[in-house]
Design a protein around this motif. Sequence first.
Motif, PDB file in Angstrom:
ATOM      1  N   ALA A  49      18.570  33.971  14.889  1.00 55.43           N
ATOM      2  CA  ALA A  49      17.725  34.472  13.814  1.00 55.43           C
ATOM      3  C   ALA A  49      16.762  33.361  13.392  1.00 55.43           C
ATOM      4  O   ALA A  49      17.194  32.268  13.022  1.00 55.43           O
ATOM      5  CB  ALA A  49      18.564  34.927  12.623  1.00 55.43           C
ATOM      6  N   ALA A  50      15.469  33.657  13.455  1.00 57.87           N
ATOM      7  CA  ALA A  50      14.448  32.673  13.087  1.00 57.87           C
ATOM      8  C   ALA A  50      14.218  32.708  11.585  1.00 57.87           C
ATOM      9  O   ALA A  50      13.309  33.349  11.077  1.00 57.87           O
ATOM     10  CB  ALA A  50      13.154  32.951  13.842  1.00 57.87           C
ATOM     11  N   VAL A  51      15.078  32.020  10.862  1.00 61.36           N
ATOM     12  CA  VAL A  51      14.950  31.861   9.416  1.00 61.36           C
ATOM     13  C   VAL A  51      15.098  30.376   9.099  1.00 61.36           C
ATOM     14  O   VAL A  51      15.919  29.683   9.696  1.00 61.36           O
ATOM     15  CB  VAL A  51      16.003  32.687   8.641  1.00 61.36           C
ATOM     16  N   GLY A  52      14.303  29.900   8.144  1.00 60.38           N
ATOM     17  CA  GLY A  52      14.354  28.483   7.803  1.00 60.38           C
ATOM     18  C   GLY A  52      15.650  28.076   7.136  1.00 60.38           C
ATOM     19  O   GLY A  52      16.110  26.941   7.281  1.00 60.38           O
ATOM     20  N   THR A  53      16.236  29.010   6.371  1.00 60.08           N
ATOM     21  CA  THR A  53      17.549  28.814   5.747  1.00 60.08           C
ATOM     22  C   THR A  53      18.302  30.133   5.816  1.00 60.08           C
ATOM     23  O   THR A  53      17.694  31.204   5.934  1.00 60.08           O
ATOM     24  CB  THR A  53      17.418  28.389   4.264  1.00 60.08           C
ATOM     25  N   SER A  54      19.605  30.074   5.718  1.00 58.50           N
ATOM     26  CA  SER A  54      20.414  31.293   5.771  1.00 58.50           C
ATOM     27  C   SER A  54      20.256  32.099   4.488  1.00 58.50           C
ATOM     28  O   SER A  54      20.415  31.553   3.389  1.00 58.50           O
ATOM     29  CB  SER A  54      21.888  30.942   5.962  1.00 58.50           C
ATOM     30  N   PRO A  55      19.969  33.404   4.595  1.00 59.21           N
ATOM     31  CA  PRO A  55      19.949  34.236   3.387  1.00 59.21           C
ATOM     32  C   PRO A  55      21.326  34.346   2.738  1.00 59.21           C
ATOM     33  O   PRO A  55      21.434  34.466   1.520  1.00 59.21           O
ATOM     34  CB  PRO A  55      19.480  35.603   3.911  1.00 59.21           C
ATOM     35  N   LEU A  56      22.381  34.297   3.549  1.00 56.64           N
ATOM     36  CA  LEU A  56      23.748  34.470   3.067  1.00 56.64           C
ATOM     37  C   LEU A  56      24.429  33.124   2.843  1.00 56.64           C
ATOM     38  O   LEU A  56      24.102  32.135   3.508  1.00 56.64           O
ATOM     39  CB  LEU A  56      24.559  35.284   4.081  1.00 56.64           C
ATOM     40  N   PRO A  57      25.385  33.062   1.912  1.00 62.32           N
ATOM     41  CA  PRO A  57      26.110  31.804   1.704  1.00 62.32           C
ATOM     42  C   PRO A  57      26.819  31.352   2.976  1.00 62.32           C
ATOM     43  O   PRO A  57      27.285  32.178   3.768  1.00 62.32           O
ATOM     44  CB  PRO A  57      27.130  32.167   0.609  1.00 62.32           C
ATOM     45  N   VAL A  58      26.902  30.051   3.165  1.00 63.79           N
ATOM     46  CA  VAL A  58      27.549  29.508   4.354  1.00 63.79           C
ATOM     47  C   VAL A  58      28.020  28.093   4.060  1.00 63.79           C
ATOM     48  O   VAL A  58      27.370  27.342   3.334  1.00 63.79           O
ATOM     49  CB  VAL A  58      26.584  29.511   5.565  1.00 63.79           C
ATOM     50  N   SER A  94      11.642  30.742   4.309  1.00 65.95           N
ATOM     51  CA  SER A  94      12.986  30.394   3.830  1.00 65.95           C
ATOM     52  C   SER A  94      13.093  30.584   2.316  1.00 65.95           C
ATOM     53  O   SER A  94      13.262  29.614   1.582  1.00 65.95           O
ATOM     54  CB  SER A  94      13.335  28.952   4.222  1.00 65.95           C
ATOM     55  N   PRO A  95      13.018  31.827   1.847  1.00 65.43           N
ATOM     56  CA  PRO A  95      13.070  32.066   0.402  1.00 65.43           C
ATOM     57  C   PRO A  95      14.471  32.068  -0.186  1.00 65.43           C
ATOM     58  O   PRO A  95      14.625  31.928  -1.403  1.00 65.43           O
ATOM     59  CB  PRO A  95      12.431  33.448   0.258  1.00 65.43           C
ATOM     60  N   PHE A  96      15.504  32.233   0.656  1.00 65.16           N
ATOM     61  CA  PHE A  96      16.878  32.389   0.154  1.00 65.16           C
ATOM     62  C   PHE A  96      17.715  31.157   0.486  1.00 65.16           C
ATOM     63  O   PHE A  96      17.548  30.523   1.525  1.00 65.16           O
ATOM     64  CB  PHE A  96      17.531  33.639   0.755  1.00 65.16           C
ATOM     65  N   CYS A 146       8.914  29.817  -1.284  1.00 71.10           N
ATOM     66  CA  CYS A 146       8.657  30.496  -0.013  1.00 71.10           C
ATOM     67  C   CYS A 146       9.227  29.689   1.155  1.00 71.10           C
ATOM     68  O   CYS A 146       9.667  30.254   2.146  1.00 71.10           O
ATOM     69  CB  CYS A 146       7.161  30.716   0.176  1.00 71.10           C
ATOM     70  N   SER A 147       9.216  28.372   1.022  1.00 70.29           N
ATOM     71  CA  SER A 147       9.832  27.495   2.023  1.00 70.29           C
ATOM     72  C   SER A 147      10.821  26.572   1.321  1.00 70.29           C
ATOM     73  O   SER A 147      10.524  25.407   1.035  1.00 70.29           O
ATOM     74  CB  SER A 147       8.771  26.660   2.758  1.00 70.29           C
ATOM     75  N   ARG A 168       3.556  22.388  -3.391  1.00 68.95           N
ATOM     76  CA  ARG A 168       2.935  23.655  -3.778  1.00 68.95           C
ATOM     77  C   ARG A 168       2.982  24.655  -2.618  1.00 68.95           C
ATOM     78  O   ARG A 168       3.228  25.846  -2.819  1.00 68.95           O
ATOM     79  CB  ARG A 168       1.498  23.422  -4.235  1.00 68.95           C
ATOM     80  N   ALA A 169       2.762  24.185  -1.397  1.00 65.48           N
ATOM     81  CA  ALA A 169       2.857  25.055  -0.226  1.00 65.48           C
ATOM     82  C   ALA A 169       4.273  25.584  -0.056  1.00 65.48           C
ATOM     83  O   ALA A 169       4.493  26.750   0.278  1.00 65.48           O
ATOM     84  CB  ALA A 169       2.415  24.299   1.019  1.00 65.48           C
ATOM     85  N   SER A 170       5.250  24.707  -0.295  1.00 63.61           N
ATOM     86  CA  SER A 170       6.656  25.102  -0.213  1.00 63.61           C
ATOM     87  C   SER A 170       7.002  26.134  -1.280  1.00 63.61           C
ATOM     88  O   SER A 170       7.706  27.112  -1.013  1.00 63.61           O
ATOM     89  CB  SER A 170       7.541  23.865  -0.373  1.00 63.61           C
TER      90      SER A 170
END
Length: 356
Positions: A81-90, A152-154, A163-164, A272-274
Amino acid sequence: MRTFGIEEEFLLVDPETGVPQPSGQGMSSHRLGGRLSRELQLEQIEICTKTRSSLADLADDLRGARRIADTAARRNGARIAAVGTSPLPVTPSGTPSPRYDAIMDKAGLTAREQLTNGCHVHVSIASEEEGVAILDRIRIWLPVLTALSANSPFWDGQDTGYCSFRSQVWGRWPTTGPTKIFGTATAYRRHVRSLLDTGVPLDEAMIYFDARLSSHHPTVEIRVADVCLHHSDAVLLAALTRALVETAAQQWQAGQPPEAVSADIVRLAGWRASRYGLEQDLLHPLTSKPCPARSVIEALMDHVQPALVEAGDDVMAKELLEELLSRGTGARQQRSIYQQTGNLSAVAMMAAALTS
């Protein structure tokens, strides 16, 4: 024609729930001809494209690499999965290795929680002197790449407001962020040596500048982007990065000095971009003042347009940018799925479906 290549890090997730899975140990590099590698955590994996001169070839290579990496993950009970961070706890599981063990021991919770996925673009250089001249001149534009790639919002099961958020978590390492203007390769090497002499970074690979000279290849390595949800966004990122590098090299050859913007201001532009991605104003690279994101992107495109044309990338880059702006960043798409479903598993599963 400068050659370039992409490294992408992916989250390994359960095919049914999207929960991160520590499947990296079973994924061997021979499945991608040695271009698949383990990362700091067992819940992630990295691919590396071949070195290419054509943007179309790079796009094909990246698409195929994602597909094969996902096939390898499936064999180990996971998906990429191409996500910057995991949406779910880990709770990440460190990858066993002497170097990674040493990093975990030295950095503590910063390392143990460091489950983030980026996209790194390498672009060839003729010499270290040229490479440092390029680093000095592209630094002010790098926050725009962060905004374009924001995905990576989550974090830990909640919306961070960023957003990142990967950029924020990654920034916990002591050697990350923008650099000053060096002027010469000697000054760059002296600075790196002074950081290593502190004993804080274990080795040169832990010099995590936003952009740096590669320690293994004759390239500059640009490291500010989240891994992109769509492979086409990563291709756009590569096109813009190569054009930035070529533009900077030509400026140096023409005797044009770098913009005298402090590292502190570049850091604020990156923050600010992040925080906002493309959803609100960015800091304009040439004025350091808030400016509509679309205007900042137009400034970037104007800046690199001659280099895009010279490489034959201008038409493809324009199409890919219009596509990204039309559908939004990965962060916007993740939030949209969550708003529709109220389910972070659905977000992770959407990402897995789109990645390959």
